[in-house]
Design a protein around this motif. Sequence first.
Motif, PDB file in Angstrom:
ATOM      1  N   ASN A  48      64.407  40.726  -4.041  1.00  0.00           N
ATOM      2  CA  ASN A  48      63.933  42.070  -3.700  1.00  0.00           C
ATOM      3  C   ASN A  48      62.847  42.040  -2.633  1.00  0.00           C
ATOM      4  O   ASN A  48      61.953  42.882  -2.623  1.00  0.00           O
ATOM      5  CB  ASN A  48      63.412  42.786  -4.958  1.00  0.00           C
ATOM      6  CG  ASN A  48      62.199  42.088  -5.556  1.00  0.00           C
ATOM      7  OD1 ASN A  48      61.945  40.924  -5.257  1.00  0.00           O
ATOM      8  ND2 ASN A  48      61.468  42.795  -6.402  1.00  0.00           N
ATOM      9  N   TRP A  49      62.921  41.063  -1.739  1.00  0.00           N
ATOM     10  CA  TRP A  49      61.936  40.964  -0.676  1.00  0.00           C
ATOM     11  C   TRP A  49      62.294  41.931   0.446  1.00  0.00           C
ATOM     12  O   TRP A  49      63.432  41.937   0.930  1.00  0.00           O
ATOM     13  CB  TRP A  49      61.881  39.548  -0.113  1.00  0.00           C
ATOM     14  CG  TRP A  49      61.412  38.522  -1.093  1.00  0.00           C
ATOM     15  CD1 TRP A  49      61.118  38.708  -2.406  1.00  0.00           C
ATOM     16  CD2 TRP A  49      61.197  37.131  -0.824  1.00  0.00           C
ATOM     17  NE1 TRP A  49      60.722  37.535  -2.990  1.00  0.00           N
ATOM     18  CE2 TRP A  49      60.756  36.542  -2.034  1.00  0.00           C
ATOM     19  CE3 TRP A  49      61.323  36.334   0.300  1.00  0.00           C
ATOM     20  CZ2 TRP A  49      60.462  35.188  -2.136  1.00  0.00           C
ATOM     21  CZ3 TRP A  49      61.027  34.987   0.210  1.00  0.00           C
ATOM     22  CH2 TRP A  49      60.594  34.429  -0.993  1.00  0.00           C
ATOM     23  N   SER A  50      61.332  42.710   0.849  1.00  0.00           N
ATOM     24  CA  SER A  50      61.564  43.684   1.916  1.00  0.00           C
ATOM     25  C   SER A  50      60.282  43.865   2.712  1.00  0.00           C
ATOM     26  O   SER A  50      59.177  43.806   2.155  1.00  0.00           O
ATOM     27  CB  SER A  50      62.013  45.036   1.331  1.00  0.00           C
ATOM     28  OG  SER A  50      61.990  46.042   2.310  1.00  0.00           O
ATOM     29  N   ARG A  51      60.442  44.097   3.979  1.00  0.00           N
ATOM     30  CA  ARG A  51      59.274  44.306   4.833  1.00  0.00           C
ATOM     31  C   ARG A  51      58.507  45.547   4.413  1.00  0.00           C
ATOM     32  O   ARG A  51      57.294  45.667   4.640  1.00  0.00           O
ATOM     33  CB  ARG A  51      59.731  44.417   6.292  1.00  0.00           C
ATOM     34  CG  ARG A  51      58.605  44.305   7.309  1.00  0.00           C
ATOM     35  CD  ARG A  51      59.167  44.365   8.718  1.00  0.00           C
ATOM     36  NE  ARG A  51      60.111  43.307   8.958  1.00  0.00           N
ATOM     37  CZ  ARG A  51      59.778  42.073   9.329  1.00  0.00           C
ATOM     38  NH1 ARG A  51      58.491  41.761   9.491  1.00  0.00           N
ATOM     39  NH2 ARG A  51      60.703  41.171   9.546  1.00  0.00           N
ATOM     40  N   TRP A  59      57.306  41.449  -5.063  1.00  0.00           N
ATOM     41  CA  TRP A  59      58.276  40.426  -4.677  1.00  0.00           C
ATOM     42  C   TRP A  59      58.497  39.420  -5.808  1.00  0.00           C
ATOM     43  O   TRP A  59      57.541  38.867  -6.362  1.00  0.00           O
ATOM     44  CB  TRP A  59      57.801  39.694  -3.432  1.00  0.00           C
ATOM     45  CG  TRP A  59      57.991  40.482  -2.159  1.00  0.00           C
ATOM     46  CD1 TRP A  59      58.108  41.828  -2.045  1.00  0.00           C
ATOM     47  CD2 TRP A  59      58.063  39.946  -0.839  1.00  0.00           C
ATOM     48  NE1 TRP A  59      58.248  42.182  -0.732  1.00  0.00           N
ATOM     49  CE2 TRP A  59      58.229  41.053   0.038  1.00  0.00           C
ATOM     50  CE3 TRP A  59      57.989  38.672  -0.299  1.00  0.00           C
ATOM     51  CZ2 TRP A  59      58.327  40.891   1.411  1.00  0.00           C
ATOM     52  CZ3 TRP A  59      58.090  38.505   1.063  1.00  0.00           C
ATOM     53  CH2 TRP A  59      58.276  39.602   1.914  1.00  0.00           C
TER      54      TRP A  59
END
Length: 423
Positions: A48-51, A59
């Motif tokens: 679930n890593w997102s900018r 994260w």
Amino acid sequence: MSLNRVLLAISALWLAISSAGVGAGSLAEDKQALLDFLAAAPHGRGLNWSRATAVCRLWTGITCSADGSRVVAVRLPGIGFSGPIPPNTLSRLSALRILSLRANILSGPFPADFANLTALTGLHLQLNRFSGPLPSDFSRWKNLTVLDLSFNDFNGSIPASISNLTHLTALNLSNNSFSGQIPDLDLPNLLFLNLSGNHLNGTIPKSIQGFPNSSFSGNDLSPVYPLTPASLPAQTPLLVPSPSPVSSSITMRKLSESAILGIIVGGCALLFVMLALFLYLCCSRGKEENFVSGKASKGDLSPEKSVSRNQGMNNRLVFFEGCTFDFDLEDLLRASAEVLGKGTFGTAYKAVLEDATTVVVKRLKEAGVGKKEFEQQMEVVGRIKHENVAELRAYYYSKDEKLMVYDYYTQGNVSSLLHVYLT
């Protein structure tokens, strides 16, 4: 003079703004390094890593420092990462203390740019497909306490520079292809060592002869015999009255004809009774009593074993911010455990994991609370910070099992200290 003061004030303000920018940029740089790693490393499971999301709180597998300024732990076991670790990605996490990439499909040599990770205290790369020799100089990782490179295909000799890691408490290099002689590992804090399943030869250095034989099995190592003083003569038995030849022959005859048969029959009967009693006790006793008797067997931390495997897939240990532990529920369930005490709300166990990490696990009694309410209560307890209160490091929730994980303190318990002072 006033102009100089104005210029000085402007310079100070500029420096303050620059410092703030650097501090804010450090976490941003860590975040970008992680995103670059995720983009370059093939993986089977999604993250679930997102900018657009906060790296510290949202994260998966990421832990930040207490002030939220840097990434200090990356725990990504079993994600399905494959191939070599992309260069110039994770190595940019200069404040990283814990790196766990175990149980993936990573391959290639030991990453050369890991030399930049000088703050590491725990490196867990076991159960991958790394190959090639290890770096010759391990002194750059002088803060390491746990090094686990087991179940890979590393080869060459074990670097002698590992002996410079004076803080090391656990070293696992088992099941690789290391060869040559074992260097003199004079590590004063080492509690766990496993060099089994390699191609090592020669003799075991005196500095590590105190570890069990299982730490060295599967190699071509010369056995180490206990030293005996060569100058001492062979001991002779004490003189006792010797029986006459006639009485000796009669005794032997009687023993061979009657006593031996009786011993065999009695022994078999006793063995049968003991086996039946053992089976009866195993069937009638609850597994909770295994802990009350003292030290539990390995892998029995949670008495309800049916909970561990199936529910472990849907429930996981939740670590609090700033925690440096690196283990999951499976590791906890495989730990050796012993009872520390019982209280109103549950039983506390001392759990020693395979990498020598020691924690206290409190197994709560049945409580009719839902997951959301339990998590809210744990968050409240986890926020308690006081020098006289042990911090809650992690917790676990399932329908049938609720665990709380604390640091283990070796100074004894409060009850003993109070009784000492009272007497």
